[in-house]
Design an enzyme around this catalytic site. Structure first.
Site, mmCIF file in Angstrom:
data_model
loop_
_atom_site.group_PDB
_atom_site.id
_atom_site.type_symbol
_atom_site.label_atom_id
_atom_site.label_comp_id
_atom_site.label_asym_id
_atom_site.label_seq_id
_atom_site.Cartn_x
_atom_site.Cartn_y
_atom_site.Cartn_z
ATOM 1 N N ASP A 1 -13.980 -1.144 2.805
ATOM 2 C CA ASP A 1 -13.092 -1.336 3.958
ATOM 3 C C ASP A 1 -13.843 -0.805 5.183
ATOM 4 O O ASP A 1 -14.534 -1.555 5.893
ATOM 5 C CB ASP A 1 -11.767 -0.592 3.684
ATOM 6 N N GLY B 1 -4.635 -4.250 5.975
ATOM 7 C CA GLY B 1 -3.619 -4.037 7.004
ATOM 8 C C GLY B 1 -3.770 -2.672 7.636
ATOM 9 O O GLY B 1 -4.468 -1.803 7.102
ATOM 10 N N LYS C 1 -2.865 5.100 -2.646
ATOM 11 C CA LYS C 1 -3.817 5.926 -1.908
ATOM 12 C C LYS C 1 -4.218 7.097 -2.804
ATOM 13 O O LYS C 1 -3.357 7.727 -3.440
ATOM 14 C CB LYS C 1 -3.161 6.462 -0.627
ATOM 15 N N SER D 1 0.852 -1.179 0.000
ATOM 16 C CA SER D 1 0.000 0.000 0.000
ATOM 17 C C SER D 1 0.895 1.240 0.000
ATOM 18 O O SER D 1 1.766 1.378 0.860
ATOM 19 C CB SER D 1 -0.901 -0.027 1.244
ATOM 20 N N LYS E 1 -1.126 -0.898 -4.267
ATOM 21 C CA LYS E 1 -2.349 -0.138 -3.972
ATOM 22 C C LYS E 1 -1.936 1.308 -3.781
ATOM 23 O O LYS E 1 -1.073 1.610 -2.956
ATOM 24 C CB LYS E 1 -3.002 -0.699 -2.710
ATOM 25 N N ASP F 1 -7.188 3.186 -3.097
ATOM 26 C CA ASP F 1 -7.939 3.281 -1.842
ATOM 27 C C ASP F 1 -8.098 4.754 -1.496
ATOM 28 O O ASP F 1 -7.103 5.476 -1.368
ATOM 29 C CB ASP F 1 -7.162 2.555 -0.728
ATOM 30 N N LYS G 1 -10.358 -6.717 7.742
ATOM 31 C CA LYS G 1 -9.303 -6.349 8.698
ATOM 32 C C LYS G 1 -9.730 -6.845 10.071
ATOM 33 O O LYS G 1 -10.827 -6.519 10.541
ATOM 34 C CB LYS G 1 -9.138 -4.829 8.774
ATOM 35 N N GLU H 1 -11.202 0.940 -3.642
ATOM 36 C CA GLU H 1 -11.543 0.695 -2.233
ATOM 37 C C GLU H 1 -12.101 1.952 -1.565
ATOM 38 O O GLU H 1 -11.472 3.006 -1.603
ATOM 39 C CB GLU H 1 -10.268 0.217 -1.513
HETATM 40 O O1 OSB Z 1 -7.300 2.004 4.529
HETATM 41 O O2 OSB Z 1 -6.311 0.182 4.134
HETATM 42 C C1 OSB Z 1 -6.348 1.265 4.728
HETATM 43 C C2 OSB Z 1 -3.174 1.757 6.797
HETATM 44 C C3 OSB Z 1 -3.705 2.335 7.912
HETATM 45 C C4 OSB Z 1 -5.045 2.596 7.971
HETATM 46 C C5 OSB Z 1 -5.870 2.267 6.903
HETATM 47 C C6 OSB Z 1 -5.351 1.661 5.777
HETATM 48 C C7 OSB Z 1 -3.973 1.430 5.711
HETATM 49 C C8 OSB Z 1 -3.293 0.871 4.562
HETATM 50 C C9 OSB Z 1 -1.956 0.221 4.798
HETATM 51 O O3 OSB Z 1 -3.681 0.984 3.424
HETATM 52 C C10 OSB Z 1 -2.029 -1.257 4.782
HETATM 53 C C11 OSB Z 1 -0.766 -1.887 5.343
HETATM 54 O O4 OSB Z 1 0.200 -2.026 4.589
HETATM 55 O O5 OSB Z 1 -0.745 -2.233 6.537
HETATM 56 MG MG MG Z 2 -8.541 0.969 3.158
#
Ligand code: OSB
Ligand code: MG
Length: 356
Positions: free
Chosen positions: A226, A278, A151, A123, A149, A176, A250, A201
């Site tokens: 999510d 994650g 952001k 991510s 992924k 995402d 999650k 996402e």
């Molecule tokens: O929205 O998936 C998410 C990290 C912290 C809070 C929300 C998210 C995320 C990530 C990172 O996208 C995922 C990871 O590598 O742990």
């Molecule tokens: Mg997310």
């Protein structure tokens, strides 16, 4: 724990993880869990100082009344507490780890996992420029990640994704938005449909199933939820509303490993693909994510990157990337050993809650 690279999302930039671990000590053994809530209530309403207080005052004390405490009783013992799913998940994880270590059973086996390696992606946060984003992606591709992924947020979307897609025509890609768009952005986001992505996402607010359904009907790219999915019930509501066709599971968001498994089982029945999300966990929470992702319905790569993508030094033996996968630890329970020396060097403080 300092992050090796700042992680910027629509809700801010993080440089450190404020990690809360739970260590359960029983007559038979001990176990660890991780509460993945962040320092601020910006991803969802939970924040780690509140999680800690709820654990001490309401989640842990009732567990001492259980004659024979097992992981599958933790959720019911905490049913009076509303919310605080990350805190709930951490104590369930620690009790399960202790229980399974005493029994000599791996967590992945207990859950019904079917694989020894789980496919993972990475991510990638928002960067200062598109050129920098392409460089960051290039670095992770060189490290061996098969899926990225990105952001996104208003102002950092179509052009950023287009540049990455042009530079890496064959890379498995997804985005995402962490709920940063509004109902009027459906047509704008529909432009993402041309980039052949695995999924989009959580573009809209946690309670806005209608906008997710509107986008899903306007594009071919699957919409994934999510933040909106907190339980089997909310998964059912979202799927019935056609708000998504894929779900990010999650452990901390849904209140524990066992609810996560129930959502997985429910989605499998409905032929809905799931993947493991994650929260920038330490190796403790990462071990639980890896075990969960061994279930058969986790068919898309998880946000479960190798330890060195997050931290220079993890609190357990590091997870390493091989063939864009992480190996499932062999040992009982979570299968990892917390290095108390590392905790000490990180300046960890310990608070004890004992049976009275
Ligand atoms: O929205 O998936 C998410 C990290 C912290 C809070 C929300 C998210 C995320 C990530 C990172 O996208 C995922 C990871 O590598 O742990
Ligand atoms: Mg997310």
């Amino acid at each position: 724990m300092p992050l090796v690279r700042p992680f910027r999302t629509s809700f801010g930039s993080q440089h450190v993880r404020d990690v809360l671990l739970v260590h359960v000590i029983t007559d038979a053994s001990d176990g660890w869990g991780e509460c993945p809530a962040h320092a601020e209530p910006f991803y969802n309403e939970e924040f780690v100082d509140a999680s800690e207080m709820v654990l001490q005052r309401w989640l842990i004390p009732p567990l001492f009344d259980q004659v024979h405490l097992t992981g599958d009783r933790v959720l019911d013992a905490s049913r009076l507490v509303k919310g605080y799913n990350a805190a709930r998940a951490s104590i369930e994880m620690a009790v399960l780890d202790a229980e399974l270590r005493a029994a000599g059973v791996r967590l992945a086996s207990y859950l019904g996992g079917v694989r020894e390696h789980v496919k993972v992606g990475v991510s990638i946060g928002i960067t200062d420029s598109i050129a920098q984003l392409v460089d960051v992606v290039r670095g992770y591709v060189a490290d061996g990640y098969c899926r990225a992924k990105l952001k996104i947020e208003p102002g950092w979307d179509i052009a950023a994704v287009r540049a990455v897609r042009e530079a890496f025509p064959d890379l498995a890609l997804q985005v995402d938005a962490n709920a940063s768009y509004g109902p009027n952005d459906v047509a704008h986001l529909a432009q993402l449909d041309s980039f052949e992505m695995l999924l989009i996402e959580q573009p809209f607010a946690v309670d806005d199933l209608a906008s997710h359904a509107a986008l899903a009907s306007a594009i071919n790219t699957p919409v994934c939820l999510d933040e909106s999915i907190l339980s089997v019930r909310s998964a059912q509501l979202a799927l019935d509303a056609l708000a998504c066709s894929v779900i990010n599971i999650k452990i901390g968001r849904v209140g524990g490993l066992l609810e996560a498994k129930r959502i997985h089982d429910y989605c499998s029945q409905r032929n809905v693909q799931v993947w493991c999300g994650g929260m920038l966990e330490s190796g403790v929470g990462r071990a639980a994510n890896v075990a969960l992702a061994t279930l058969s319905g986790f068919t898309l790569p998880g946000d479960i990157s190798a330890s060195d993508r997050y931290f220079a030094r993890d609190v357990v033996e590091p997870f390493v990337l091989v063939d864009s996968s992480l190996a499932v630890p062999q040992g009982a329970g979570l299968g990892v050993t917390v290095d108390e020396r590392v905790l000490h060097e990180l300046g960890a403080t310990r608070v004890s809650v004992r049976s009275s």
